[in-house]
Motif scaffolding. Structure first.
Motif, PDB file in Angstrom:
ATOM      1  N   GLU A   1      -7.677 -29.998  23.975  1.00 35.86           N
ATOM      2  CA  GLU A   1      -9.056 -29.947  24.496  1.00 35.86           C
ATOM      3  C   GLU A   1      -9.039 -29.959  26.032  1.00 35.86           C
ATOM      4  OE1 GLU A   1     -13.084 -29.803  25.089  1.00 35.86           O
ATOM      5  OE2 GLU A   1     -11.994 -29.358  23.253  1.00 35.86           O
ATOM      6  N   ILE A   2      -8.179 -30.773  26.612  1.00 38.96           N
ATOM      7  CA  ILE A   2      -8.053 -30.826  28.072  1.00 38.96           C
ATOM      8  C   ILE A   2      -7.594 -29.469  28.599  1.00 38.96           C
ATOM      9  CG2 ILE A   2      -6.743 -31.866  29.977  1.00 38.96           C
ATOM     10  CD1 ILE A   2      -6.617 -34.441  28.112  1.00 38.96           C
ATOM     11  N   VAL A   3      -6.580 -28.905  27.958  1.00 37.80           N
ATOM     12  CA  VAL A   3      -6.047 -27.610  28.379  1.00 37.80           C
ATOM     13  C   VAL A   3      -7.124 -26.536  28.304  1.00 37.80           C
ATOM     14  CG1 VAL A   3      -4.417 -25.758  27.775  1.00 37.80           C
ATOM     15  CG2 VAL A   3      -3.651 -28.143  27.829  1.00 37.80           C
ATOM     16  N   GLN A   4      -7.849 -26.494  27.188  1.00 34.81           N
ATOM     17  CA  GLN A   4      -8.877 -25.462  27.034  1.00 34.81           C
ATOM     18  C   GLN A   4      -9.951 -25.585  28.116  1.00 34.81           C
ATOM     19  OE1 GLN A   4      -8.211 -22.924  25.081  1.00 34.81           O
ATOM     20  NE2 GLN A   4      -6.387 -24.112  24.602  1.00 34.81           N
ATOM     21  N   ALA A   5     -10.310 -26.799  28.477  1.00 36.59           N
ATOM     22  CA  ALA A   5     -11.303 -27.012  29.535  1.00 36.59           C
ATOM     23  C   ALA A   5     -10.763 -26.542  30.889  1.00 36.59           C
ATOM     24  CB  ALA A   5     -11.701 -28.482  29.603  1.00 36.59           C
ATOM     25  N   ILE A   6      -9.500 -26.846  31.167  1.00 36.75           N
ATOM     26  CA  ILE A   6      -8.899 -26.420  32.438  1.00 36.75           C
ATOM     27  C   ILE A   6      -8.783 -24.902  32.488  1.00 36.75           C
ATOM     28  CG2 ILE A   6      -6.765 -26.441  33.799  1.00 36.75           C
ATOM     29  CD1 ILE A   6      -6.468 -29.420  32.917  1.00 36.75           C
ATOM     30  N   LEU A   7      -8.351 -24.301  31.398  1.00 36.65           N
ATOM     31  CA  LEU A   7      -8.224 -22.841  31.367  1.00 36.65           C
ATOM     32  C   LEU A   7      -9.575 -22.156  31.568  1.00 36.65           C
ATOM     33  CD1 LEU A   7      -5.632 -22.325  28.480  1.00 36.65           C
ATOM     34  CD2 LEU A   7      -5.221 -22.301  30.963  1.00 36.65           C
ATOM     35  N   ALA A   8     -10.641 -22.818  31.113  1.00 37.24           N
ATOM     36  CA  ALA A   8     -11.995 -22.282  31.280  1.00 37.24           C
ATOM     37  C   ALA A   8     -12.590 -22.658  32.641  1.00 37.24           C
ATOM     38  CB  ALA A   8     -12.893 -22.794  30.150  1.00 37.24           C
ATOM     39  N   SER A   9     -11.809 -23.381  33.459  1.00 39.74           N
ATOM     40  CA  SER A   9     -12.277 -23.867  34.770  1.00 39.74           C
ATOM     41  C   SER A   9     -13.526 -24.724  34.643  1.00 39.74           C
ATOM     42  CB  SER A   9     -12.537 -22.694  35.736  1.00 39.74           C
ATOM     43  OG  SER A   9     -11.345 -21.973  35.959  1.00 39.74           O
ATOM     44  N   ASP A  10     -13.599 -25.487  33.560  1.00 35.56           N
ATOM     45  CA  ASP A  10     -14.734 -26.382  33.311  1.00 35.56           C
ATOM     46  C   ASP A  10     -14.312 -27.806  33.690  1.00 35.56           C
ATOM     47  OD1 ASP A  10     -16.795 -27.959  32.280  1.00 35.56           O
ATOM     48  OD2 ASP A  10     -17.032 -26.718  30.479  1.00 35.56           O
ATOM     49  N   ALA A  11     -14.492 -28.145  34.955  1.00 33.52           N
ATOM     50  CA  ALA A  11     -14.024 -29.432  35.491  1.00 33.52           C
ATOM     51  C   ALA A  11     -14.675 -30.620  34.793  1.00 33.52           C
ATOM     52  CB  ALA A  11     -14.276 -29.499  36.997  1.00 33.52           C
ATOM     53  N   GLU A  12     -15.963 -30.535  34.510  1.00 31.09           N
ATOM     54  CA  GLU A  12     -16.655 -31.660  33.865  1.00 31.09           C
ATOM     55  C   GLU A  12     -16.120 -31.896  32.456  1.00 31.09           C
ATOM     56  OE1 GLU A  12     -18.990 -34.926  33.319  1.00 31.09           O
ATOM     57  OE2 GLU A  12     -18.585 -33.876  35.188  1.00 31.09           O
ATOM     58  N   ARG A  13     -15.946 -30.835  31.708  1.00 32.19           N
ATOM     59  CA  ARG A  13     -15.396 -30.952  30.348  1.00 32.19           C
ATOM     60  C   ARG A  13     -13.961 -31.476  30.388  1.00 32.19           C
ATOM     61  NH1 ARG A  13     -14.410 -25.665  27.114  1.00 32.19           N
ATOM     62  NH2 ARG A  13     -12.622 -26.409  25.946  1.00 32.19           N
ATOM     63  N   ALA A  14     -13.157 -31.009  31.346  1.00 33.32           N
ATOM     64  CA  ALA A  14     -11.779 -31.492  31.482  1.00 33.32           C
ATOM     65  C   ALA A  14     -11.767 -32.977  31.819  1.00 33.32           C
ATOM     66  CB  ALA A  14     -11.037 -30.697  32.553  1.00 33.32           C
ATOM     67  N   TYR A  15     -12.637 -33.386  32.727  1.00 29.08           N
ATOM     68  CA  TYR A  15     -12.745 -34.798  33.104  1.00 29.08           C
ATOM     69  C   TYR A  15     -13.110 -35.653  31.887  1.00 29.08           C
ATOM     70  CZ  TYR A  15     -15.065 -39.042  34.622  1.00 29.08           C
ATOM     71  OH  TYR A  15     -15.478 -40.345  34.724  1.00 29.08           O
ATOM     72  N   GLN A  16     -14.132 -35.235  31.147  1.00 26.40           N
ATOM     73  CA  GLN A  16     -14.564 -35.995  29.971  1.00 26.40           C
ATOM     74  C   GLN A  16     -13.468 -36.060  28.915  1.00 26.40           C
ATOM     75  OE1 GLN A  16     -18.246 -34.184  28.745  1.00 26.40           O
ATOM     76  NE2 GLN A  16     -19.411 -35.144  30.401  1.00 26.40           N
ATOM     77  N   ALA A  17     -12.782 -34.952  28.685  1.00 26.47           N
ATOM     78  CA  ALA A  17     -11.717 -34.931  27.681  1.00 26.47           C
ATOM     79  C   ALA A  17     -10.566 -35.841  28.100  1.00 26.47           C
ATOM     80  CB  ALA A  17     -11.230 -33.497  27.463  1.00 26.47           C
ATOM     81  N   MET A  18     -10.195 -35.805  29.379  1.00 20.98           N
ATOM     82  CA  MET A  18      -9.110 -36.669  29.865  1.00 20.98           C
ATOM     83  C   MET A  18      -9.528 -38.135  29.802  1.00 20.98           C
ATOM     84  SD  MET A  18      -5.990 -36.864  30.952  1.00 20.98           S
ATOM     85  CE  MET A  18      -5.394 -35.367  31.705  1.00 20.98           C
ATOM     86  N   ARG A  19     -10.745 -38.446  30.220  1.00 16.85           N
ATOM     87  CA  ARG A  19     -11.243 -39.822  30.166  1.00 16.85           C
ATOM     88  C   ARG A  19     -11.251 -40.336  28.725  1.00 16.85           C
ATOM     89  NH1 ARG A  19     -17.109 -39.868  31.096  1.00 16.85           N
ATOM     90  NH2 ARG A  19     -16.936 -39.304  28.927  1.00 16.85           N
ATOM     91  N   ASP A  20     -11.744 -39.530  27.810  1.00 18.86           N
ATOM     92  CA  ASP A  20     -11.775 -39.941  26.403  1.00 18.86           C
ATOM     93  C   ASP A  20     -10.361 -40.147  25.860  1.00 18.86           C
ATOM     94  OD1 ASP A  20     -14.539 -39.730  26.602  1.00 18.86           O
ATOM     95  OD2 ASP A  20     -14.663 -37.885  25.398  1.00 18.86           O
ATOM     96  N   HIS A  21      -9.442 -39.262  26.235  1.00 19.43           N
ATOM     97  CA  HIS A  21      -8.050 -39.365  25.793  1.00 19.43           C
ATOM     98  C   HIS A  21      -7.409 -40.650  26.304  1.00 19.43           C
ATOM     99  CE1 HIS A  21      -3.899 -38.366  24.961  1.00 19.43           C
ATOM    100  NE2 HIS A  21      -3.608 -38.335  26.258  1.00 19.43           N
ATOM    101  N   ILE A  22      -7.550 -40.914  27.579  1.00 17.18           N
ATOM    102  CA  ILE A  22      -6.952 -42.115  28.175  1.00 17.18           C
ATOM    103  C   ILE A  22      -7.535 -43.374  27.544  1.00 17.18           C
ATOM    104  CG2 ILE A  22      -6.799 -43.473  30.311  1.00 17.18           C
ATOM    105  CD1 ILE A  22      -6.591 -40.718  31.766  1.00 17.18           C
ATOM    106  N   THR A  23      -8.835 -43.375  27.332  1.00 15.20           N
ATOM    107  CA  THR A  23      -9.493 -44.536  26.718  1.00 15.20           C
ATOM    108  C   THR A  23      -8.984 -44.754  25.301  1.00 15.20           C
ATOM    109  OG1 THR A  23     -11.468 -44.196  28.067  1.00 15.20           O
ATOM    110  CG2 THR A  23     -11.719 -45.526  26.066  1.00 15.20           C
TER     111      THR A  23
END
Length: 140
Positions: free
Chosen positions: A88-110
């Motif tokens: 999910e993080i990768v797909q957000a980064i590939l789409a250049s969707d910074a907010e989605r990447a941030y949320q996915a990384m935050r959720d993953h870390i949590t």
């Protein structure tokens, strides 16, 4: 001057995509050491793509401090779940969707943090129960 991150370059996105594909191909093989290595590689690509030496340094330092607990992350079923979150993080980064990447990384870390704490609690409870059983069996 204010630092502005223009995001992952095309080459960085390709490297991230390749790292993710490599993990996808090896996830089912069940070698926790292999997954740990691939996991570290994945995170390094993320740090480099952030284009921030301070963020990369703080994150590497934190990962080093929690390294002794990492084995609690790689339990059956969790590597697959972690991969889905990484994907999910990768797909957000590939789409250049910074907010989605941030949320996915935050959720993953949590989730990984909570999961690791839960496994540590279970492990400690089991060790305490073993000590109680030994005491109950020993002669008075």
């Amino acid at each position: 001057t204010r630092y502005v991150n223009d995001g992952f370059s095309g080459g960085e996105k390709k490297r991230l995509e390749m790292s993710n594909a490599s993990r996808r191909g090896r996830i089912g093989k069940g070698d926790p050491n292999d997954f740990a290595s691939l996991n570290s590689e994945f995170h390094e690509v993320i740090y480099q793509g952030a284009h921030s030496l301070s963020i990369a340094g703080v994150t590497r330092s934190f990962r080093q401090r929690i390294a002794p607990f990492r084995i609690l992350q790689f339990v059956p079923g969790q590597t697959e779940h972690s991969f889905r979150e990484h994907d999910e993080i990768v797909q957000a980064i590939l789409a250049s969707d910074a907010e989605r990447a941030y949320q996915a990384m935050r959720d993953h870390i949590t989730r990984v943090g909570v999961h690791t704490i839960e496994n540590l609690s279970i492990q400690r409870a089991g060790a305490a129960a073993d000590r109680v059983r030994v005491v109950e069996r020993s002669p008075s």
